[in-house]
Every structure is written in structure tokens, then in C-alpha cells.
Design an enzyme around this catalytic site. Structure first.
Site, PDB file in Angstrom:
ATOM      1  N   SER A   1       0.378  63.627 -19.478  1.00 58.31           N
ATOM      2  CA  SER A   1      -0.754  62.640 -18.943  1.00 58.31           C
ATOM      3  C   SER A   1      -2.209  63.197 -18.955  1.00 58.31           C
ATOM      4  O   SER A   1      -2.214  64.442 -19.149  1.00 58.31           O
ATOM      5  CB  SER A   1      -0.222  62.194 -17.231  1.00 58.31           C
ATOM      6  OG  SER A   1      -1.200  61.659 -16.808  1.00 58.31           O
TER       7      SER A   1
ATOM      8  N   TYR B   1       2.168  62.204  -8.575  1.00 53.22           N
ATOM      9  CA  TYR B   1       2.021  61.834  -9.989  1.00 53.22           C
ATOM     10  C   TYR B   1       1.362  62.992 -10.642  1.00 53.22           C
ATOM     11  O   TYR B   1       1.841  63.652 -11.680  1.00 53.22           O
ATOM     12  CB  TYR B   1       1.512  60.631 -10.343  1.00 53.22           C
ATOM     13  CG  TYR B   1       1.596  60.049 -11.697  1.00 53.22           C
ATOM     14  CD1 TYR B   1       2.647  59.339 -12.318  1.00 53.22           C
ATOM     15  CD2 TYR B   1       0.463  60.321 -12.522  1.00 53.22           C
ATOM     16  CE1 TYR B   1       2.617  59.099 -13.768  1.00 53.22           C
ATOM     17  CE2 TYR B   1       0.336  59.993 -13.921  1.00 53.22           C
ATOM     18  CZ  TYR B   1       1.595  59.188 -14.538  1.00 53.22           C
ATOM     19  OH  TYR B   1       1.651  59.160 -15.760  1.00 53.22           O
TER      20      TYR B   1
END
Length: 251
Positions: free
Chosen positions: A143, A156
């Protein structure tokens, strides 16, 4: 002369293949010649139908990767249905949003268990098969938050930072065993996971202003990177995190 990007005869597991990035990657691998075991919490029927429409074999493997319980079965079922395993794409993931002062243990554990713990043990299960059969390719989905902190997504961010380190560690351990371990770091991609950001007028505007390409990414934009990292074209690429972000990190 055979293209180094040709995946004919290869068999790939793609997790989180129902929609979004997982579906985009599964279809790109199939278009390059791979057969696909599409793993999802709900049956990835649409993805499998599209894979078959491309002339490749597609099989559904239903599994909830919020725990590691189904990990061994996912690999065994894919091998049984398709006859082998050459490529693993760890795309399945979840996100929870809240201010860090209010973030709960339940939301922390749910995200880290799915995004990091299950990824490691699925890598392990796939690698045991790959080592016995001469090697393979593992692609983890990282990410922008592998590189940056972000806001309101502590678990996350921690999980995706962990994916970056895990990818490098596994590459160090398994390169000599014939397994390439790399990652793709998508930028801001229009998927269900980012629906809240797209719907937030202020956040959407600030994100768009930061992307040199001037648009949110599409799941199909991940396809070329996935084919490269799954193919012979990347045989000397190890432990790399390839950003596909419209220029976000270059800004």
C-alpha cells in the site's frame, strides 16, 4: 520466440478475487495465459466466469482468511483442482477507520490477522509446495501506507508496513530456493475499500490534487505489474515493492 511475460501453463492463486484489485489481477494473469484459483470469502463466480471467457481454467476456492484455519486447504484445493501452483497473489485485505485515540482492540486484531498473519502463513503454505516443485512467484499487495503513515487507519498502516518487511525477509530466505517474493503497492484505487474516501468531498479533492496522473486508479491498472512479477521477466527481481500509484509517491 516466447515472450518473457507469457504465463501459459502457469497456475495462480489470487486471494480476494471477488472484486476490485483481486479481480483485476486475476483477469490480467489469465489474459497472459495463467489458470486461476479465485479465493474469496464469498464465491468469486463473476471472476471465474470472466477467466473462463478468456479461454483459461478458473476455479472457485471459498475461504475466510480472517483466521489462518483455511490456509492449508486453500493451497491443497487449488493444487487438486488445477494440478499445481506456480503463482500466489496475496490480495485479500480489510480496513477499519477510526481516530487512534478511539481505536479498538477488536478492529486492530481483525485487520492485522487478515492483512498480515494470514498472508504470512499462506506464503508459507504455498512456498512448501513451490520448493518441492522447483520454485514459483509470490506477490504480496502492499500500500502507499507501507511507505507513509496515513490517518485514522492504525492497524491497516501497521499491517501494510509489515507486508513490506515480510516481503523482503521472505525474498532473503527463499530466493535461493527458486521463489521470487515481491509486492505491489497500489496507489488510491477506486474499490469498495476506498468508497468512503471517494464519497468524502474534501478528502477526495485532496487526494486527487496529490496524484500527478489526475485520476483514481482502476483495478485493471494493477494488471501489468502483476503479470511482470508473476512471469519470467522478473526472475532476477527479489524483495521489491513496486508502486503503481499514478505518481503519488513522486509528488
Amino acid at each position: 520466440m516466447t515472450s518473457p511475460f507469457d504465463l501459459s501453463g502457469k497456475i495462480a492463486i489470487v486471494t480476494g478475487a471477488n472484486t476490485g484489485i483481486g479481480q483485476g489481477i486475476a483477469l490480467a494473469l489469465a489474459a497472459a495465459g495463467a489458470d486461476i484459483a479465485a479465493v474469496g470469502r464469498t464465491p468469486a463466480q463473476e471472476t471465474v466466469e470472466k477467466v473462463r471467457a478468456l479461454g483459461r481454467r478458473g476455479e472457485i476456492v471459498s475461504a475466510d482468511l480472517s483466521t489462518i484455519e483455511p490456509v492449508g486447504r486453500v493451497v491443497d484445493e487449488a493444487v487438486d483442482k488445477l494440478g499445481g501452483l506456480d503463482i500466489l497473489v496475496n490480495n485479500a485485505g480489510i480496513i477499519r477507520r477510526a481516530d487512534s485515540l478511539d481505536f479498538t482492540e477488536a478492529d486492530w486484531d481483525a485487520v492485522v490477522d487478515t492483512n498480515l498473519k494470514s498472508v504470512f502463513f499462506l506464503c508459507q503454505a504455498a512456498a512448501k509446495h513451490m520448493v518441492a516443485n522447483g520454485g514459483g512467484k509470490i506477490i504480496n499487495i502492499a500500500s502507499m501506507l507501507t511507505f507513509q503513515g496515513g490517518i485514522r487507519v492504525p492497524s491497516y498502516t501497521a499491517s501494510k508496513s509489515g507486508i513490506g518487511g515480510l516481503t523482503k525477509l521472505l525474498a532473503n530466505e527463499w530466493a535461493a530456493k527458486g521463489i521470487n517474493v515481491n509486492a505491489i503497492a497500489p496507489g488510491y484505487i477506486a474499490t469498495n475499500n476506498t468508497a468512503a474516501l471517494q464519497a468524502d468531498e474534501n478528502r477526495n479533492r485532496s487526494i486527487m490534487e496529490r496524484i500527478p496522473a489526475g485520476r483514481w486508479g482502476d483495478p485493471a491498472d494493477m494488471g501489468g505489474a502483476a503479470v511482470f512479477l508473476a512471469s519470467a521477466a522478473s526472475d532476477y527481481v527479489q524483495g521489491h515493492i513496486l508502486a503503481v500509484d499514478g505518481g503519488w509517491l513522486a509528488r
